[in-house]
Design an enzyme around this catalytic site. Structure first.
Site, PDB file in Angstrom:
ATOM      1  N   ASP A 109       0.843  -1.063   0.071  1.00  0.00           N
ATOM      2  CA  ASP A 109      -0.106   0.216   0.079  1.00  0.00           C
ATOM      3  C   ASP A 109       0.806   1.115  -0.021  1.00  0.00           C
ATOM      4  O   ASP A 109       0.414   2.283   0.222  1.00  0.00           O
ATOM      5  CB  ASP A 109      -1.013   0.076   1.147  1.00  0.00           C
ATOM      6  CG  ASP A 109      -0.348  -0.292   2.714  1.00  0.00           C
ATOM      7  OD1 ASP A 109       1.176  -0.229   2.488  1.00  0.00           O
ATOM      8  OD2 ASP A 109      -0.825  -0.117   3.673  1.00  0.00           O
ATOM      9  N   LYS A 160       5.323   5.290  18.902  1.00  0.00           N
ATOM     10  CA  LYS A 160       4.644   6.883  18.856  1.00  0.00           C
ATOM     11  C   LYS A 160       4.835   7.634  20.325  1.00  0.00           C
ATOM     12  O   LYS A 160       4.392   7.020  21.296  1.00  0.00           O
ATOM     13  CB  LYS A 160       3.177   6.735  18.658  1.00  0.00           C
ATOM     14  CG  LYS A 160       2.728   6.965  17.306  1.00  0.00           C
ATOM     15  CD  LYS A 160       1.194   7.091  17.459  1.00  0.00           C
ATOM     16  CE  LYS A 160       0.776   6.291  16.150  1.00  0.00           C
ATOM     17  NZ  LYS A 160      -0.681   6.459  16.292  1.00  0.00           N
ATOM     18  N   ASP A 218       1.800   6.439   1.981  1.00  0.00           N
ATOM     19  CA  ASP A 218       0.945   5.211   2.475  1.00  0.00           C
ATOM     20  C   ASP A 218      -0.763   5.514   2.146  1.00  0.00           C
ATOM     21  O   ASP A 218      -1.101   6.447   2.726  1.00  0.00           O
ATOM     22  CB  ASP A 218       1.097   5.247   3.953  1.00  0.00           C
ATOM     23  CG  ASP A 218       0.326   4.077   4.458  1.00  0.00           C
ATOM     24  OD1 ASP A 218      -0.574   3.425   3.913  1.00  0.00           O
ATOM     25  OD2 ASP A 218       0.715   3.737   5.709  1.00  0.00           O
TER      26      ASP A 218
HETATM   27  P1  GTP Z   1      -5.587  -1.482   7.967  1.00  0.00           P
HETATM   28  O1  GTP Z   1      -6.561  -2.574   8.379  1.00  0.00           O
HETATM   29  O2  GTP Z   1      -6.321  -0.326   7.375  1.00  0.00           O
HETATM   30  O3  GTP Z   1      -4.625  -0.981   8.980  1.00  0.00           O
HETATM   31  O4  GTP Z   1      -4.739  -2.022   6.720  1.00  0.00           O
HETATM   32  P2  GTP Z   1      -3.866  -3.325   6.340  1.00  0.00           P
HETATM   33  O5  GTP Z   1      -4.732  -4.448   6.986  1.00  0.00           O
HETATM   34  O6  GTP Z   1      -3.243  -3.198   4.869  1.00  0.00           O
HETATM   35  O7  GTP Z   1      -2.672  -3.119   7.381  1.00  0.00           O
HETATM   36  P3  GTP Z   1      -1.226  -2.402   7.373  1.00  0.00           P
HETATM   37  O8  GTP Z   1      -1.460  -1.243   6.695  1.00  0.00           O
HETATM   38  O9  GTP Z   1      -0.721  -2.262   8.539  1.00  0.00           O
HETATM   39  O10 GTP Z   1      -0.405  -3.716   6.404  1.00  0.00           O
HETATM   40  C1  GTP Z   1       0.937  -3.043   5.798  1.00  0.00           C
HETATM   41  C2  GTP Z   1       1.130  -4.028   4.612  1.00  0.00           C
HETATM   42  O11 GTP Z   1       1.454  -5.133   5.294  1.00  0.00           O
HETATM   43  C3  GTP Z   1      -0.052  -4.185   3.592  1.00  0.00           C
HETATM   44  O12 GTP Z   1       0.507  -4.147   2.379  1.00  0.00           O
HETATM   45  C4  GTP Z   1      -0.903  -5.276   4.081  1.00  0.00           C
HETATM   46  O13 GTP Z   1      -1.515  -5.880   2.900  1.00  0.00           O
HETATM   47  C5  GTP Z   1       0.251  -6.382   4.673  1.00  0.00           C
HETATM   48  N1  GTP Z   1      -0.233  -7.231   5.821  1.00  0.00           N
HETATM   49  C6  GTP Z   1      -0.668  -6.703   7.036  1.00  0.00           C
HETATM   50  N2  GTP Z   1      -0.956  -7.745   7.925  1.00  0.00           N
HETATM   51  C7  GTP Z   1      -0.439  -8.870   7.134  1.00  0.00           C
HETATM   52  C8  GTP Z   1      -0.860 -10.372   7.244  1.00  0.00           C
HETATM   53  O14 GTP Z   1      -1.161 -10.860   8.417  1.00  0.00           O
HETATM   54  N3  GTP Z   1      -0.335 -11.163   6.276  1.00  0.00           N
HETATM   55  C9  GTP Z   1       0.121 -10.764   5.064  1.00  0.00           C
HETATM   56  N4  GTP Z   1       0.212 -11.412   4.029  1.00  0.00           N
HETATM   57  N5  GTP Z   1       0.017  -9.372   4.881  1.00  0.00           N
HETATM   58  C10 GTP Z   1      -0.394  -8.393   5.758  1.00  0.00           C
END
Ligand code: GTP
Length: 355
Positions: A109, A160, A218
């Site tokens: 993202d 933070k 982001d």
């Molecule tokens: P929010 O729920 O809105 O916080 O978004 P998110 O689920 O994408 O979480 P976050 O932005 O913290 O994740 C950062 C990156 O790691 C993103 O590209 C997610 O797709 C990926 N990510 C987060 N958790 C996991 C997981 O448990 N497994 C995998 N495969 N990718 C993950």
């Protein structure tokens, strides 16, 4: 070079857009967000990418298959979400490179214009276990921060705080030595930010910070998602995957924009979407089949597939889920999000509070 792309998150901050489509597949400047990352990865020498999938895993292979944007693709799905570190460890089972080779890890993202080759060069020269891209932000108190010493070595991962010691933050793009990935415990939920990186530092392993403050975003919130799409359309960040030249608007196949409408500021008008005369649409994303009636104003907003905005309605910083219908004369602002299935009758709402 091989890469792992983390795409398994639920994207809760982007709901309701992420109910039907995972965040990395949301249409962004005419293509899936990931297409921009794949094309960029190819341009810096990545030849093979392993997708670490979890939420709506099947949609990724359906979208990209085994080869796209010049990159070979493989998919590894977690039975249960394993967090960022667990996902990297799990996906590494599909890597083919040797233990000392660098592996690029990308969050699914992030839109970034930084010099990935320079990051990899630093990693190799320093003989690092991991090299993180760090970006500098104006208000680091909103993030955890990552201080480095005079040689660029990361000294800590700090939570933070109102008084951060540095404005450097983790930008979500890492180069790992393959053997450092293999040292993460398999099959467990692990966070790279909270466990893997602090653990490596505590053990004395070299963890380097590559500091570069190029374009970085982001796209995890609706405001940031709209901004990213707008910046791509306007050309503020270049992407080899953009279907067309940068400009004030990007109209996809079958879009109908009346000559009497004002549509600019990096707006995307999706396939079969329509904007009537007298409407003004600025810096927004209209997904396929969305409709904006005469005299309506839409600014900095996302209209999901088939969403409709009635005559004279005003939307500012709003997200409409797929198929939502806003009747004529409504005025919606302040980050309001309407879930699929909602129909607002004419002039039912004026200036909703923060959602
Ligand atoms: P929010 O729920 O809105 O916080 O978004 P998110 O689920 O994408 O979480 P976050 O932005 O913290 O994740 C950062 C990156 O790691 C993103 O590209 C997610 O797709 C990926 N990510 C987060 N958790 C996991 C997981 O448990 N497994 C995998 N495969 N990718 C993950």
């Amino acid at each position: 070079m091989e890469a792992i792309l983390l795409v398994g998150g639920q994207g809760t901050r982007l709901r309701p857009l992420t109910i039907s489509t995972p965040k990395p597949l949301l249409p962004t400047a005419g293509v899936a967000f990931l297409a921009h990352q794949l094309a960029r990865a190819r341009s810096v020498g990545v030849t093979r990418i392993v997708f670490a999938t979890s939420y709506r895993a099947e949609m990724f292979e359906a979208a990209f298959g085994t080869h796209a944007h010049g990159v070979d693709l493989a998919y590894v799905t977690e039975d249960e979400p394993l967090g960022t570190g667990g996902a990297i460890r799990n996906a590494a089972t599909a890597l083919t490179c040797g233990p000392d080779e660098p592996v690029l890890i990308l969050n699914g993202d992030i839109l970034s214009g930084h010099d990935v080759r320079a990051q990899v060069d630093l990693h190799e020269k320093a003989g690092a276990a991991v090299t993180l891209h760090l970006t500098e932000v104006d208000d680091p108190s909103r993030f955890g921060c990552v201080p480095t010493d005079g040689e660029g070595r990361v000294t800590a991962f700090l939570e933070k705080t109102p008084n951060p010691v540095t404005n450097q933050i983790n930008a979500g793009c890492y180069v790992f030595r393959r053997s450092a990935i293999d040292s993460i415990a398999p099959g467990e939920v692990v966070s790279v930010e909270r466990e893997t990186f602090p653990g490596l530092i505590a053990s004395g392993a070299p963890v380097m910070g590559y500091v570069e403050s190029a374009y970085w975003l982001d796209v995890g919130t609706p405001e940031a998602f709209v901004q990213g799409s707008r910046d791509l359309v306007l050309g503020a960040i270049a992407s080899p995957a953009m279907p067309g030249e940068p400009g004030e608007r990007l109209c996809l196949e079958g879009a109908i924009v009346s000559p009497g409408a004002v549509v600019r500021g990096g707006t995307t008008v999706g396939r079969g979407a329509e904007i009537e005369a007298g409407a003004t649409v600025l810096g927004s994303v209209l997904q396929d089949g969305a409709f904006v009636a005469e005299g309506a104003t839409v600014r900095d907003s996302v209209l999901g597939r088939g969403a409709r905005v009635g005559a004279g309605a005003v939307l500012d910083g709003v997200v409409l889920g797929d198929g939502v219908s806003v009747g004529p004369g409504n005025e919606l602002k302040n980050g309001l999000r309407l879930w699929p299935g909602i129909t607002l009758p004419p002039t039912a709402v004026r200036f909703s509070a923060d959602a």
